[in-house]
Design a protein around this motif. Structure first.
Motif, short mmCIF file in Angstrom:
data_model
loop_
_atom_site.label_atom_id
_atom_site.label_comp_id
_atom_site.label_asym_id
_atom_site.label_seq_id
_atom_site.Cartn_x
_atom_site.Cartn_y
_atom_site.Cartn_z
N ILE A 11 0.84 -1.19 0.00
CA ILE A 11 0.00 0.00 0.00
C ILE A 11 0.87 1.24 0.00
CG2 ILE A 11 -1.72 1.26 1.35
CD1 ILE A 11 -2.77 -1.38 2.29
N GLU A 12 0.37 2.26 -0.68
CA GLU A 12 1.07 3.55 -0.66
C GLU A 12 1.38 3.93 0.78
OE1 GLU A 12 -0.49 7.11 -2.47
OE2 GLU A 12 -0.88 6.04 -4.31
N ILE A 15 -1.27 4.72 3.98
CA ILE A 15 -2.59 4.09 3.87
C ILE A 15 -2.56 2.81 4.69
CG2 ILE A 15 -4.31 3.05 2.36
CD1 ILE A 15 -3.30 4.92 0.14
N GLU A 73 -6.21 6.92 5.42
CA GLU A 73 -5.03 7.67 4.95
C GLU A 73 -5.00 9.00 5.69
OE1 GLU A 73 -2.97 9.14 0.79
OE2 GLU A 73 -5.12 8.76 0.81
N THR A 78 -10.77 6.47 3.59
CA THR A 78 -10.68 6.66 2.14
C THR A 78 -11.29 5.50 1.36
OG1 THR A 78 -8.46 5.71 2.16
CG2 THR A 78 -8.63 8.12 2.25
N SER A 101 -9.65 9.86 -3.59
CA SER A 101 -8.62 8.84 -3.36
C SER A 101 -8.61 7.75 -4.41
CB SER A 101 -8.82 8.22 -1.97
OG SER A 101 -8.65 9.20 -0.98
N GLN A 102 -9.46 7.86 -5.41
CA GLN A 102 -9.50 6.83 -6.45
C GLN A 102 -8.23 6.88 -7.28
OE1 GLN A 102 -13.31 7.26 -8.41
NE2 GLN A 102 -14.39 6.72 -6.53
N GLY A 103 -7.82 5.72 -7.76
CA GLY A 103 -6.61 5.63 -8.58
C GLY A 103 -5.34 5.39 -7.78
N LYS A 104 -5.45 5.23 -6.47
CA LYS A 104 -4.28 4.97 -5.63
C LYS A 104 -4.10 3.50 -5.32
CE LYS A 104 -4.31 9.37 -3.14
NZ LYS A 104 -4.28 9.96 -1.79
N GLY A 105 -4.97 2.64 -5.85
CA GLY A 105 -4.87 1.21 -5.60
C GLY A 105 -5.58 0.76 -4.34
N ILE A 106 -6.37 1.62 -3.72
CA ILE A 106 -7.04 1.28 -2.47
C ILE A 106 -8.07 0.18 -2.68
CG2 ILE A 106 -8.54 2.16 -0.62
CD1 ILE A 106 -7.07 4.89 -1.04
N ARG A 109 -6.36 -3.08 -3.03
CA ARG A 109 -5.81 -3.53 -1.75
C ARG A 109 -6.90 -4.10 -0.85
NH1 ARG A 109 -2.58 -2.53 -5.17
NH2 ARG A 109 -0.61 -1.51 -4.83
#
Length: 170
Positions: A11-12, A15, A73, A78, A101-106, A109
């Protein structure tokens, strides 16, 4: 109590994925997250999203009845996912990611956590439903390994209103 698998390195930074349990206490924020992330559907899908029927009490009950996780986050919620064991599947519901927060891979995950829960419970697949009109969602879930398995109609509709997608776990 089921704990999420150790996925933090994926995860970034900043997060964190946490279990939504009896100590959660952020129901207002969680309901707002779900409603804001589903808002784009309002003029697109028919019938309206079941998210509009959620209340603070029903959301807390849903978390008690199912297995739920939140992405946090910098102290803000998020994302979330609700998982419900079914015969042969782990049903994925209310997968919601805050628009900013879309596009961060949440979302991905959160699905990794769901896959871990399915494996712990000996369930060979994930199952979800998405509305027929939301073709971008279909494509996203397909990229994440889901395949379209059925079309369904909500009560009172003669046309397909949703599709079912499944992901087999190896």
């Amino acid at each position: 109590m089921i704990e999420p698998p150790a996925i933090e390195p994926l995860i970034e930074p900043g997060i964190k994925i946490v279990r939504i349990d009896e100590d959660f206490g952020r129901w207002d924020e969680l309901l707002a997250l779900i409603l804001s992330s589903f808002a784009y559907m309002d003029d697109v899908i028919d019938p309206p999203s079941s998210a509009h029927r959620l209340t603070l009490a029903s959301l807390a009950q849903k978390a008690r009845d199912e297995i739920a996780f939140a992405a946090i986050e910098s102290g803000r919620l998020t994302g979330c996912v609700f998982c419900k064991p079914e015969p042969g599947f782990l049903y994925i519901g209310k997968l919601a990611i805050a628009p900013a927060s879309q596009g961060k891979g949440i979302g991905r995950r959160l699905l990794i956590v769901a896959e871990g829960i399915a494996r712990e419970k000996g369930l060979p697949a994930l199952r979800l439903e998405t509305r027929i009109e939301l073709t971008a969602n279909h494509a996203t879930f397909a990229r994440w390994g889901f395949a379209r398995t059925a079309e369904n109609s909500h009560p009172g509709f003669t046309r397909a209103t949703s599709i079912e997608m499944q992901k087999r776990l190896d």
